[in-house]
Scaffold this motif. Structure first.
Motif, PDB file in Angstrom:
ATOM      1  N   HIS A 195      67.011 -13.838 -45.759  1.00 20.46           N
ATOM      2  CA  HIS A 195      68.122 -13.389 -45.210  1.00 20.46           C
ATOM      3  C   HIS A 195      68.114 -13.338 -43.593  1.00 20.46           C
ATOM      4  O   HIS A 195      69.056 -13.629 -42.920  1.00 20.46           O
ATOM      5  N   THR A 196      67.048 -12.589 -43.100  1.00 19.39           N
ATOM      6  CA  THR A 196      66.776 -12.726 -41.738  1.00 19.39           C
ATOM      7  C   THR A 196      66.646 -13.904 -41.003  1.00 19.39           C
ATOM      8  O   THR A 196      67.399 -14.152 -40.017  1.00 19.39           O
ATOM      9  N   LYS A 197      65.797 -15.077 -41.894  1.00 19.78           N
ATOM     10  CA  LYS A 197      65.886 -16.309 -41.002  1.00 19.78           C
ATOM     11  C   LYS A 197      67.156 -16.998 -41.281  1.00 19.78           C
ATOM     12  O   LYS A 197      67.480 -17.746 -40.194  1.00 19.78           O
ATOM     13  N   LEU A 198      68.037 -16.707 -42.264  1.00 19.73           N
ATOM     14  CA  LEU A 198      69.268 -17.378 -42.205  1.00 19.73           C
ATOM     15  C   LEU A 198      70.231 -16.765 -40.976  1.00 19.73           C
ATOM     16  O   LEU A 198      70.805 -17.529 -40.526  1.00 19.73           O
ATOM     17  N   ILE A 199      70.207 -15.462 -40.939  1.00 20.52           N
ATOM     18  CA  ILE A 199      71.189 -15.067 -39.995  1.00 20.52           C
ATOM     19  C   ILE A 199      70.393 -15.412 -38.549  1.00 20.52           C
ATOM     20  O   ILE A 199      71.534 -15.832 -37.636  1.00 20.52           O
ATOM     21  N   ALA A 200      69.395 -15.535 -38.447  1.00 20.35           N
ATOM     22  CA  ALA A 200      68.657 -15.942 -36.876  1.00 20.35           C
ATOM     23  C   ALA A 200      69.164 -17.587 -36.681  1.00 20.35           C
ATOM     24  O   ALA A 200      69.599 -18.032 -35.548  1.00 20.35           O
ATOM     25  N   LYS A 250      70.442   1.380 -44.150  1.00 20.20           N
ATOM     26  CA  LYS A 250      70.023   0.760 -45.447  1.00 20.20           C
ATOM     27  C   LYS A 250      70.413  -0.580 -45.619  1.00 20.20           C
ATOM     28  O   LYS A 250      69.703  -1.311 -46.444  1.00 20.20           O
ATOM     29  N   VAL A 251      71.518  -1.188 -44.834  1.00 23.54           N
ATOM     30  CA  VAL A 251      71.814  -2.542 -44.975  1.00 23.54           C
ATOM     31  C   VAL A 251      70.609  -3.395 -44.477  1.00 23.54           C
ATOM     32  O   VAL A 251      70.296  -4.432 -45.258  1.00 23.54           O
ATOM     33  N   LEU A 252      70.409  -2.978 -43.135  1.00 28.20           N
ATOM     34  CA  LEU A 252      69.405  -3.678 -42.379  1.00 28.20           C
ATOM     35  C   LEU A 252      67.880  -3.923 -43.335  1.00 28.20           C
ATOM     36  O   LEU A 252      67.352  -4.842 -43.706  1.00 28.20           O
ATOM     37  N   ASP A 253      67.680  -2.655 -44.054  1.00 25.70           N
ATOM     38  CA  ASP A 253      66.464  -2.469 -44.765  1.00 25.70           C
ATOM     39  C   ASP A 253      66.427  -3.240 -46.073  1.00 25.70           C
ATOM     40  O   ASP A 253      65.328  -3.816 -46.454  1.00 25.70           O
ATOM     41  N   SER A 254      67.554  -3.521 -46.752  1.00 24.44           N
ATOM     42  CA  SER A 254      67.606  -4.337 -47.925  1.00 24.44           C
ATOM     43  C   SER A 254      67.709  -5.837 -47.794  1.00 24.44           C
ATOM     44  O   SER A 254      67.616  -6.604 -48.613  1.00 24.44           O
ATOM     45  N   LEU A 255      67.631  -6.272 -46.436  1.00 26.32           N
ATOM     46  CA  LEU A 255      67.545  -7.787 -46.234  1.00 26.32           C
ATOM     47  C   LEU A 255      66.030  -8.193 -46.347  1.00 26.32           C
ATOM     48  O   LEU A 255      65.352  -7.739 -45.806  1.00 26.32           O
TER      49      LEU A 255
END
Length: 95
Positions: free
Chosen positions: A82-87, A73-78
């Motif tokens: 958010h994904t780019k920032l984490i990368a 659920k956490v991953l699906d809500s990104l």
């Protein structure tokens, strides 16, 4: 407010209050007061309990009946942002 789950977790591991108190480094009387919700728990104790029982702090406090975070659920809500920032953060950490 829902009752905390400390006693439930402790009994599942077949521990006494004294044994659990020793494990997380507090006194047995303090553990009893936390379990009975007479005294507010220190954040460090809450984290120690959650870590020891491998559950969320919200579960320890009785704020949810879910013991674990649903990572899907956490991953699906990104969002894509958010994904780019984490990368980017991961790349910075490697360097």
């Amino acid at each position: 407010m829902a009752k905390n789950n400390i006693e439930k977790l402790r009994r599942q591991k077949r521990l006494t209050q004294e044994q659990l108190a020793d494990i997380i480094g507090i006194g047995r009387d303090t553990m009893g007061r936390y379990e009975a919700e007479i005294t507010d728990m220190k954040v460090s104790t809450l984290i120690a309990l959650a870590d020891y029982f491998n559950v969320t702090t919200d579960y320890v406090l009785g704020r949810t009946d879910k013991q674990f975070i649903d990572k899907r659920k956490v991953l699906d809500s990104l969002t894509e942002t958010h994904t780019k920032l984490i990368a980017e953060l991961c790349l910075e950490e490697k360097n």
